[in-house]
Design an enzyme around this catalytic site. Sequence first.
Site, PDB file in Angstrom:
ATOM      1  N   HIS A   9      18.933   9.737  10.555  1.00  0.00           N
ATOM      2  CA  HIS A   9      19.240   8.415   9.990  1.00  0.00           C
ATOM      3  C   HIS A   9      20.261   7.686  10.870  1.00  0.00           C
ATOM      4  CE1 HIS A   9      18.293  10.368   5.858  1.00  0.00           C
ATOM      5  NE2 HIS A   9      17.289   9.559   6.139  1.00  0.00           N
TER       6      HIS A   9
ATOM      7  N   LYS B 254      12.765  11.303  -6.470  1.00  0.00           N
ATOM      8  CA  LYS B 254      13.621  12.339  -5.867  1.00  0.00           C
ATOM      9  C   LYS B 254      14.792  12.693  -6.763  1.00  0.00           C
ATOM     10  CE  LYS B 254      12.687  11.469  -0.966  1.00  0.00           C
ATOM     11  NZ  LYS B 254      13.207  10.849   0.252  1.00  0.00           N
TER      12      LYS B 254
ATOM     13  N   ARG C 115       9.202   9.379  11.389  1.00  0.00           N
ATOM     14  CA  ARG C 115       9.348  10.654  12.073  1.00  0.00           C
ATOM     15  C   ARG C 115       8.038  11.153  12.659  1.00  0.00           C
ATOM     16  NH1 ARG C 115      12.429  13.530   7.429  1.00  0.00           N
ATOM     17  NH2 ARG C 115      10.791  12.282   6.518  1.00  0.00           N
TER      18      ARG C 115
ATOM     19  N   SER D 237      16.442  14.977   4.808  1.00  0.00           N
ATOM     20  CA  SER D 237      17.510  15.220   3.831  1.00  0.00           C
ATOM     21  C   SER D 237      17.146  16.402   2.934  1.00  0.00           C
ATOM     22  CB  SER D 237      17.737  13.979   2.968  1.00  0.00           C
ATOM     23  OG  SER D 237      18.148  12.909   3.765  1.00  0.00           O
TER      24      SER D 237
HETATM   25  O1  PNS Z   1      14.731   7.738   1.850  1.00  0.00           O
HETATM   26  P1  PNS Z   1      13.559   7.446   0.946  1.00  0.00           P
HETATM   27  O2  PNS Z   1      13.694   8.186  -0.369  1.00  0.00           O
HETATM   28  O3  PNS Z   1      12.237   7.715   1.602  1.00  0.00           O
HETATM   29  O4  PNS Z   1      13.601   5.874   0.657  1.00  0.00           O
HETATM   30  C1  PNS Z   1      12.713   5.282  -0.260  1.00  0.00           C
HETATM   31  C2  PNS Z   1      13.344   4.039  -0.857  1.00  0.00           C
HETATM   32  C3  PNS Z   1      14.656   4.391  -1.559  1.00  0.00           C
HETATM   33  C4  PNS Z   1      13.607   3.037   0.250  1.00  0.00           C
HETATM   34  C5  PNS Z   1      12.328   3.446  -1.884  1.00  0.00           C
HETATM   35  O5  PNS Z   1      12.085   4.379  -2.889  1.00  0.00           O
HETATM   36  C6  PNS Z   1      12.829   2.129  -2.471  1.00  0.00           C
HETATM   37  O6  PNS Z   1      12.654   1.089  -1.857  1.00  0.00           O
HETATM   38  N1  PNS Z   1      13.478   2.204  -3.654  1.00  0.00           N
HETATM   39  C7  PNS Z   1      13.983   1.020  -4.335  1.00  0.00           C
HETATM   40  C8  PNS Z   1      13.045   0.652  -5.497  1.00  0.00           C
HETATM   41  C9  PNS Z   1      11.812  -0.063  -4.986  1.00  0.00           C
HETATM   42  O7  PNS Z   1      11.894  -1.176  -4.499  1.00  0.00           O
HETATM   43  N2  PNS Z   1      10.639   0.598  -5.088  1.00  0.00           N
HETATM   44  C10 PNS Z   1       9.350   0.007  -4.730  1.00  0.00           C
HETATM   45  C11 PNS Z   1       9.176  -0.143  -3.247  1.00  0.00           C
HETATM   46  S1  PNS Z   1       8.418   1.215  -2.519  1.00  0.00           S
END
Ligand code: PNS
Length: 159
Positions: free
Chosen positions: A17, A41, A90, A128
């Site tokens: 990151h 998660k 990745r 992570s």
């Molecule tokens: O590190 P991650 O868990 O792959 O990131 C995913 C994340 C947190 C960016 C995604 O779950 C997100 O955008 N969460 C906020 C809520 C949202 O907007 N969800 C719909 C879009 S996918």
Amino acid sequence: MSIAIYPGSFDPLTKGHLDIITRASKIFDELIVLVSVNTSKKVMFSLEERKQMIVESVSHLANVRVEAFDGLLVDFVKTRKGAVIVKGLRALLDFEDEFRMALINRHLCADAETVFLTTSVEYAHISSSLVKEVFFFGGDISGMVPEPILNWCKKKGGK
Ligand code: PNS
């Protein structure tokens, strides 16, 4: 002025990151690292803890700010006019999820553009979830996370 938003759960932030943050900070005038909620998660650190851990890890990068947001990513993006979303890729494994998220975000907000940076090869295997698992069982994660994150993990404790 170009603004980018780098969202993620960052539970915890890894060297992979940090590599994306460092490289994106050279491309955009301002980079906002957005600690967000991924409902699929289970997390080790709270949103505020994750924000603080990242603040300590990016203090050397002048144009990087860290925020936490418990809502839809596009709602945050709409508050920063002209901002693009930055994501790290990745491997092929990431592609399908990232592709779908980019499309969902554009479905919700036609202006929400996602730009992808490919991982640096030395971090391609780090995630992570694996960091948490290795740490939980007492393994050495010092090569996988920045120094401040290592200290936070040690404070939290493993198995
Ligand atoms: O590190 P991650 O868990 O792959 O990131 C995913 C994340 C947190 C960016 C995604 O779950 C997100 O955008 N969460 C906020 C809520 C949202 O907007 N969800 C719909 C879009 S996918």
